[in-house]
Design an enzyme around this catalytic site. Sequence first.
Site, PDB file in Angstrom:
ATOM      1  N   GLU A  59      13.153  38.642 -18.503  1.00  0.00           N
ATOM      2  CA  GLU A  59      13.736  39.639 -20.155  1.00  0.00           C
ATOM      3  C   GLU A  59      15.206  38.683 -20.739  1.00  0.00           C
ATOM      4  OE1 GLU A  59      15.670  42.553 -17.385  1.00  0.00           O
ATOM      5  OE2 GLU A  59      14.069  44.219 -18.319  1.00  0.00           O
ATOM      6  N   ASP A  88      10.672  48.644 -12.428  1.00  0.00           N
ATOM      7  CA  ASP A  88      11.625  49.068 -12.147  1.00  0.00           C
ATOM      8  C   ASP A  88      12.716  49.893 -12.363  1.00  0.00           C
ATOM      9  OD1 ASP A  88      14.183  47.725 -13.693  1.00  0.00           O
ATOM     10  OD2 ASP A  88      13.668  47.546 -15.179  1.00  0.00           O
ATOM     11  N   GLU A 131      20.699  53.803 -13.111  1.00  0.00           N
ATOM     12  CA  GLU A 131      20.756  53.999 -14.744  1.00  0.00           C
ATOM     13  C   GLU A 131      19.564  54.861 -14.874  1.00  0.00           C
ATOM     14  OE1 GLU A 131      18.991  50.299 -14.521  1.00  0.00           O
ATOM     15  OE2 GLU A 131      18.374  49.856 -16.838  1.00  0.00           O
TER      16      GLU A 131
END
Length: 724
Positions: free
Chosen positions: A311, A385, A413
């Site tokens: 990322e 993820d 998240e």
Amino acid sequence: MKNRLLYILALILFMQSISAKADNGHRLWLKYDRITNVNNYKQYRYLLQQLVFRAGADVTSVAAKNELQRGLAGLLDLSPVENNQFVAGRTLIIGTPESNPLLHTKLVTDLLVQSGTEGFIIKATQLSGKNCIIIAANTGNGVLYGVFNFLRLLQTNQDISQLNITDSPRINYRILDHWDNLERTVERGYAGFSIWNWHKLPGYVDPLYVDYARADASVGINGVVLNNVNANPLIITKEYLVKVAALANTFRPYGIKVYLSVRFSSPVEIGGLKTADPLDGQVQKWWKDKADEIYSYIPDFGGFLVKANSEGQPGPQTYGRSHADGANLLADALAPHKGIVMWRAFVYDNKVPDDRAKQAYNEFKPLDGKFKSNVIVQVKNGPVDFQPREPFHPLFGAMPGTPLMLEFQITQEYLGFSTHLVYLASLFKECLDADTYAKGKGSTVAKVIDGSLEGHKLSGIAGVGNIGTDANWCGHPFAQANWFAFGRLAWNPELTSDAIADDWLRMTFSNDESFVSPIKQMMLDSRENSVNYMTPLGLHHIMGTNTHYGPAPWVDNAGRPDWNPVYYHKADSAGVGFDRTGTGSNAVAQYAPQVRDEFEDLKTCPTKYLLWFHHVKWNYTMSSGNSLWNEMVQHYYTGAASVKTMQQTWGKMNGKVDAEQFEEVKQLLAIQEQEARWWRDACVQYFQTFSRLPIPAGYEKPEHPLDYYRQLQFHYVPGIKGYN
Ligand code: BDP
């Protein structure tokens, strides 16, 4: 006038007495309020008439003594005096055989043979013919863990007359990762700002840090990564190292070591070098010098955590080197000081024309056995993820020559932030208990990561924390349970979700059975409920792009294909789901044959992973007899309805818990209920544009048309920096 003043004074005192009683959750599960069950109270007072504490003068032993005194004072109104004499009567004896002569007996030393440096025994026994309870360990750390365990027994109202506990952690490195930035925002943090007040450190050491350390130690966490994996190189400059040292000094008495996330390109950014190439001599020297410097401030520094070539983060591949080259560079620098490198396997690249779920395995499997002995490769629980549900990561069991560390996400998240009540022990357990078949049946992920499957000495587990400056630390009173559960499972992956929830509820709220039993059930159901209203049947990554707030399965214009929900669900007029079998990306081939065969066959693939591995026709008949479409609708509606049930269950608890916390949970559940319907109505209508099938009769109509949901916009969503 005088009367008026007196009246105001009385009012202030009254308000203070109310707010002193009200509980904002700050004490977490370490409440130590007076035990209300009369029988338990009497038993404890009878058995604990004397305290003999001699565990040495080391800082951990002192912390253990302080905790015990604090706990007994609160729970039992006992003010035990430190006493080196063995007083007649029922006595609590604490310490190590070296520091406390009373424990220097064959009975105790024999029992401690297996306890190592962190284990302990708690035993109701007789010494010199007198009844006593002993808490003994080989080290101050062990004593501390024993004390916390003992206090937990009292807090949960256990019978302590026949105690016989021998316990030690299954996993060595039990680490909480903070994704905290130096300007105090928290990446994917939903509980306020970072608790590290860098500006005031090292001069001011907030007592909050001690409470934090107590909480970690109470569940066995023994390491803390202070900063975000997307690391700022400044963290290893002198300016910050003195601050880090102040935190390390504060945590040391609680058996907690400090670790830092480092940025691979630091030699360039703060070292003035032209390159960060791991094979460059100057770079190697730079890291060695840097490690020496760090240890000069923090002699027991734990080591580095690294996110590299992931990322947008720099890494060894920038210089044509491998992840092993990068990890070994840092490992060599830390080795003289006994530090470790936790090298993350969370890598994927949109330039690689392969299924994102396969990329970490493709990258790391060939490197098996190539890492230095103080490197541990940190692997997320699933191959994509931190989704509400994923199958276990195929790297578990596939790298026998390399110690692997498991990374969970405690911060929610992808699970409704700190607004949704989701008890994550069920998610953690699903992964820990999964069978990799690496060495035949029973080769669970837990055995891979505790080192027992391959005989690795280095073993670790990490959780991305959910802690911030909110009064209750975690944003949602029930989110505290996820911090607690992570620590307990890190210590012992065999504990059940049920037992952990039971302890947590009793310690945090109440021992009242009419509270514990329904609320425990609510917690145990909560994760499946969320999967149902968000991503049922193996769907994944269909939340709002970047913010990850709410549903957005329609997004197809994100910067990279693999950041688009449509990449993951692949809905079309024929069906929905990601074909990861031999006819598709063949990700199934990364698992051992037994697992691969199970996942690959549409008939044997567990329903919960169906759309993770298969593109399934809308009219496919599921094992329930439903068509896929009807089954999907049913999951979404059941999920949303289950939050209503949670509301009803909680509603009955009025009066059984603190009024402030009752109200807080009630309001948060109302938001969750609304958002669960949002997920349901948006997803069902979106997928309907492909299936072109009706919502079966009997279900209420969606509140708004699909376009309404598609146009919703949110600004300043927490957890990411800046405007979004
Ligand atoms: C993703 C998060 C991102 C993290 C990344 C990671 O969205 O903020 O930086 O994980 O684990 O899920 O590195």
